[in-house]
Design a protein around this motif. Structure first.
Motif, mmCIF file in Angstrom:
data_model
loop_
_atom_site.group_PDB
_atom_site.id
_atom_site.type_symbol
_atom_site.label_atom_id
_atom_site.label_comp_id
_atom_site.label_asym_id
_atom_site.label_seq_id
_atom_site.Cartn_x
_atom_site.Cartn_y
_atom_site.Cartn_z
ATOM 1 N N PRO A 219 0.816 -1.224 0.000
ATOM 2 C CA PRO A 219 0.000 0.000 0.000
ATOM 3 C C PRO A 219 0.844 1.267 0.000
ATOM 4 O O PRO A 219 0.483 2.267 -0.625
ATOM 5 N N LEU A 220 2.004 1.236 0.724
ATOM 6 C CA LEU A 220 2.854 2.413 0.802
ATOM 7 C C LEU A 220 3.421 2.771 -0.569
ATOM 8 O O LEU A 220 3.361 3.933 -1.004
ATOM 9 N N LEU A 221 3.975 1.774 -1.257
ATOM 10 C CA LEU A 221 4.511 2.021 -2.591
ATOM 11 C C LEU A 221 3.413 2.448 -3.567
ATOM 12 O O LEU A 221 3.653 3.256 -4.469
ATOM 13 N N THR A 222 2.221 1.902 -3.374
ATOM 14 C CA THR A 222 1.095 2.294 -4.231
ATOM 15 C C THR A 222 0.803 3.780 -4.075
ATOM 16 O O THR A 222 0.611 4.506 -5.063
ATOM 17 N N GLY A 223 0.777 4.244 -2.854
ATOM 18 C CA GLY A 223 0.544 5.668 -2.606
ATOM 19 C C GLY A 223 1.628 6.527 -3.218
ATOM 20 O O GLY A 223 1.349 7.594 -3.797
ATOM 21 N N ILE A 224 2.881 6.062 -3.098
ATOM 22 C CA ILE A 224 3.990 6.818 -3.689
ATOM 23 C C ILE A 224 3.875 6.863 -5.204
ATOM 24 O O ILE A 224 4.081 7.904 -5.839
ATOM 25 N N ALA A 225 3.527 5.700 -5.816
ATOM 26 C CA ALA A 225 3.421 5.635 -7.272
ATOM 27 C C ALA A 225 2.280 6.506 -7.799
ATOM 28 O O ALA A 225 2.332 7.010 -8.920
ATOM 29 N N MET A 315 8.776 8.740 -14.434
ATOM 30 C CA MET A 315 8.939 9.306 -13.101
ATOM 31 C C MET A 315 8.435 8.350 -12.034
ATOM 32 O O MET A 315 9.073 8.148 -10.987
ATOM 33 N N SER A 316 7.272 7.737 -12.294
ATOM 34 C CA SER A 316 6.725 6.768 -11.343
ATOM 35 C C SER A 316 7.662 5.574 -11.185
ATOM 36 O O SER A 316 7.881 5.088 -10.068
ATOM 37 N N PHE A 317 8.250 5.127 -12.309
ATOM 38 C CA PHE A 317 9.167 3.989 -12.263
ATOM 39 C C PHE A 317 10.406 4.314 -11.426
ATOM 40 O O PHE A 317 10.861 3.496 -10.612
ATOM 41 N N VAL A 318 10.953 5.503 -11.623
ATOM 42 C CA VAL A 318 12.150 5.896 -10.865
ATOM 43 C C VAL A 318 11.846 5.952 -9.372
ATOM 44 O O VAL A 318 12.614 5.434 -8.538
ATOM 45 N N ILE A 319 10.711 6.575 -9.029
ATOM 46 C CA ILE A 319 10.348 6.687 -7.607
ATOM 47 C C ILE A 319 10.142 5.304 -7.001
ATOM 48 O O ILE A 319 10.620 5.004 -5.892
ATOM 49 N N GLN A 343 6.370 -3.355 -12.834
ATOM 50 C CA GLN A 343 5.554 -3.591 -14.022
ATOM 51 C C GLN A 343 4.169 -2.964 -13.862
ATOM 52 O O GLN A 343 3.632 -2.354 -14.779
ATOM 53 N N TYR A 344 3.622 -3.152 -12.662
ATOM 54 C CA TYR A 344 2.285 -2.591 -12.408
ATOM 55 C C TYR A 344 2.300 -1.061 -12.461
ATOM 56 O O TYR A 344 1.345 -0.435 -12.932
ATOM 57 N N SER A 345 3.376 -0.463 -11.959
ATOM 58 C CA SER A 345 3.436 1.000 -11.988
ATOM 59 C C SER A 345 3.451 1.520 -13.424
ATOM 60 O O SER A 345 2.892 2.577 -13.724
ATOM 61 N N ARG A 346 4.100 0.761 -14.303
ATOM 62 C CA ARG A 346 4.076 1.107 -15.724
ATOM 63 C C ARG A 346 2.652 0.974 -16.271
ATOM 64 O O ARG A 346 2.194 1.772 -17.075
ATOM 65 N N GLN A 347 1.974 -0.080 -15.821
ATOM 66 C CA GLN A 347 0.644 -0.371 -16.339
ATOM 67 C C GLN A 347 -0.419 0.610 -15.847
ATOM 68 O O GLN A 347 -1.526 0.633 -16.378
#
Length: 654
Positions: A219-225, A315-319, A343-347
């Motif tokens: 959940p934390l990474l999701t919020g960041i992404a 940007m999302s991928f780098v973060i 992969q999901y952050s790209r998607q």
């Protein structure tokens, strides 16, 4: 609503919503296909989203096997040492981070990579992707059927609409504008729907499912992404707001360009004759420049979508890579989960970019749809009553079963094209069965208008027009017009053989015989020139028909009326395009054709209507004189003045 009014002033937010709702209504006519498409897309998306999670398990198996071999070689531990022992040893040696990271893996010291399990996971991943492709294929196939059906329905409605529109619409709207709405706009709707429909549901499902899977991982990474998403949405919204008016202008300007080109092509000989090529090109350049600017700006704004979404995705991928890597080192995330999460952050940004591009396509589709719906919503001819009857001699049952006698009465008829400018006022005229009524008068006197009223191309505003004693407004237009044959000044021949053109008005297959064809062709002197053609009556005519002169084309239309065998004839300057010698032959044929039929003849050459039973002189919509040729000459009125001026002109020429 005027057809030439700029859409940019009308396609407001509420109007766009209504247009979108109406377009969706067309889509929902194939509701069961829509359900299949949505379900196929949902299953395909679910499989695509599950694949990275499965692949993550393969990464963990591979990484665990490599760690097992490394621990044995570097720490010199015996095979099968429990992972808890390894973690305790690492902590004692001050390697707490490595210990935390290894605690998330199922590592067996001395055991290498389980290639069998790894292969099974990879095969499962490939299988998931293959099955998802199959469901995507089903989705796209069904989507193609839906969009094709929508456009098929629209085109059918347009064709039916054309038959119900009054002539006043085509008098008011340029043909090129009508063609643009019924061709370019329809094609644009089809192309836009094909690109939007399948990808829309896929993108929405993909975004939702991807976010759900990201939350299951961290959940934390999701919020960041998700930090970049609101900013991206604001930018996309601004771009769509700027590009929408340009799409509206683009299709408005497309209509203007097409209308101008059609007009210039139709009248290119006149344009050249008067040396107006430069003026025509200048106006075309003006319209083309407007189309260029609106198309360029709309395309440019839409082209910004992909770079922006790619930037947001990067940007999302780098973060995610930075914060996710720290969590892997701290043992809060496995390497496989980080791989899946990236992969999901790209998607997440990819479907947003697709939706943004679809937004631009949707604006274009809505602009074209609005133009189509405006055409479909135009005021139609007055609807026929269910009780309308067919006028058939001795039969008032409403069924066509014979011919009418041709008794026509104009009883105190009034008509105006616009309410403030009356054209015909209290006109009364009667044509007995078998009589020939010639209508003459100066240009703009209302001659052709009388014929249009008789055929119900326009509706009268007062009085009655009766056919065999029945008000024509109590008949269906189709039944009324089936008793008439027309030969107009402007020849119209469709693309096809001469034979098909001649049989155009013959609906009974039993009457489409070679004997009748030759009889009509010989009577109207068509046979003389058709037999000289290489393929005779099977010669194919096209738009130009350069193998025929204008006079020969006119003869074909006269022969077509002869074959149709109508009860009432309307001849509107029917001999205007033939030479004097041919006119004599045609006049003889037309006299034969008129025998036993009521005929209305509009003519400027007064010598051609001397044998008419009644000659009606019309001016400003009123009958100023009527009688036979000899009677009107003897009265020395308007007709005599017109006839003598024509005769004098011919004498001077001779």
């Amino acid at each position: 609503m005027p057809a030439n009014t700029s859409l940019s002033s009308r396609l407001k937010k509420g109007e766009r919503a209504r247009t979108l709702g109406r377009l969706v209504g067309y889509l929902m006519r194939d509701s069961w296909r829509m359900i299949i498409m949505i379900l196929s897309g949902l299953i395909g998306v679910t499989l695509v989203v599950l694949a990275p999670k499965v692949m993550a398990r393969g990464t963990d198996v591979l990484f665990s096997g490599i760690l097992g071999s490394m621990l044995k070689n570097q720490m010199h531990l015996p095979d099968g040492t429990p992972m808890s022992t390894v973690v305790d040893l690492l902590k004692q040696n001050g390697q707490g981070n490595l210990a935390s990271m290894l605690s998330n893996y199922d590592v067996t010291v001395g055991k290498g990579v389980d290639w069998t399990l790894f292969a099974q996971i990879m095969l499962m991943t490939v299988g998931i992707y293959v099955i998802s492709i199959i469901f995507r294929y089903v989705q796209n196939f069904v989507m193609a059927r839906i969009t094709t059906n929508v456009v098929y329905t629209m085109r059918s409605e347009i064709v039916q609409k054309v038959d119900r529109l009054p002539l006043s619409y085509f008098d008011r709207v340029p043909r090129g504008e009508v063609m643009s709405r019924t061709t370019n706009d329809i094609d644009n709707v089809q192309q836009s729907l094909q690109q939007i429909l399948g990808e829309f549901f896929f993108s929405v499902f993909q975004f939702i499912a991807t976010v759900v899977m990201m939350l299951t991982i961290s959940p934390l990474l999701t919020g960041i992404a998700m930090i970049v998403i609101p900013v991206l949405l604001l930018i996309i919204g601004g771009i769509l707001k700027l590009s929408q008016p340009q799409y509206v202008k683009q299709w408005d300007n497309t209509g203007r360009v097409n209308s101008h080109v059609e007009e210039m092509f139709s009248g290119h000989m006149v344009v050249r004759a008067y040396g107006q090529e430069a003026s025509a090109e200048e106006k075309f350049d003006e319209y083309n420049e407007g189309l260029y600017k609106s198309s360029f700006f709309a395309s440019f704004m839409s082209s910004l979508m992909n770079p922006l979404t790619s930037f947001a995705g990067n940007m999302s991928f780098v973060i995610v890579a930075i914060f996710g890597g720290l969590r892997v080192i701290n043992g809060q995330l496995t390497l496989g989960d980080l791989q899946a999460f990236t992969q999901y952050s790209r998607q997440t940004t990819q479907p947003l970019g697709q939706l943004a591009s679809m937004g631009s396509m949707l604006q274009s589709a809505l602009a074209s749809s609005q133009r189509i719906f405006e055409f479909l919503d135009e005021d139609e001819e007055e609807r026929e009553n269910e009780g309308d009857t067919a006028v058939v001699s001795g039969d008032m049952s409403g069924h066509v079963s014979g011919h009418v006698s041709g008794h026509v009465e104009f009883d105190h008829v009034s008509f105006s094209y616009t309410p403030d400018k009356p054209l015909i006022k209290d006109l009364t005229l009667e044509a007995q069965p078998g009589q020939t009524v010639a209508i003459v008068g100066p240009t703009g006197a209302g001659k052709t208008t009388l014929v249009n009223l008789l055929m119900r191309f326009y509706e009268i505003t007062g009085g009655q027009i009766r056919l065999d004693g029945t008000d024509t407004r109590g008949m269906t237009r189709h039944e009324l017009r089936s008793h008439f044959g027309m030969v107009l000044q402007d020849t119209w021949l469709f693309e096809g053989t001469i034979r098909d053109n001649l049989f155009y008005g013959v609906h009974d297959p039993a009457l489409r015989t070679e004997e009748r064809l030759l009889e009509a062709a010989r009577a109207t002197h068509v046979d003389e020139f058709v037999r000289r053609l290489p393929n005779g009556y099977d010669t194919i005519l096209d738009d130009d028909s350069t193998e025929l002169s204008q006079g020969e084309k006119q003869l074909l239309t006269i022969a077509r009326a002869y074959l149709a065998n109508p009860d009432i004839l309307i001849l509107d300057e029917a001999t205007s395009s033939v030479d004097t010698r041919t006119e004599v032959k045609v006049q003889t044929a037309m006299n034969t054709l008129r025998t036993g039929r009521t005929a209305f003849v509009i003519a400027h050459r007064l010598s051609t209507i001397r044998d008419a039973d009644i000659i009606v002189v019309v001016n400003h919509g009123d009958i100023v004189e009527q009688g036979s040729h000899d009677e009107l000459l003897a009265s020395d009125g308007v007709y005599a003045s017109m006839y003598n001026s024509q005769f004098a002109g011919q004498s001077e020429d001779n």
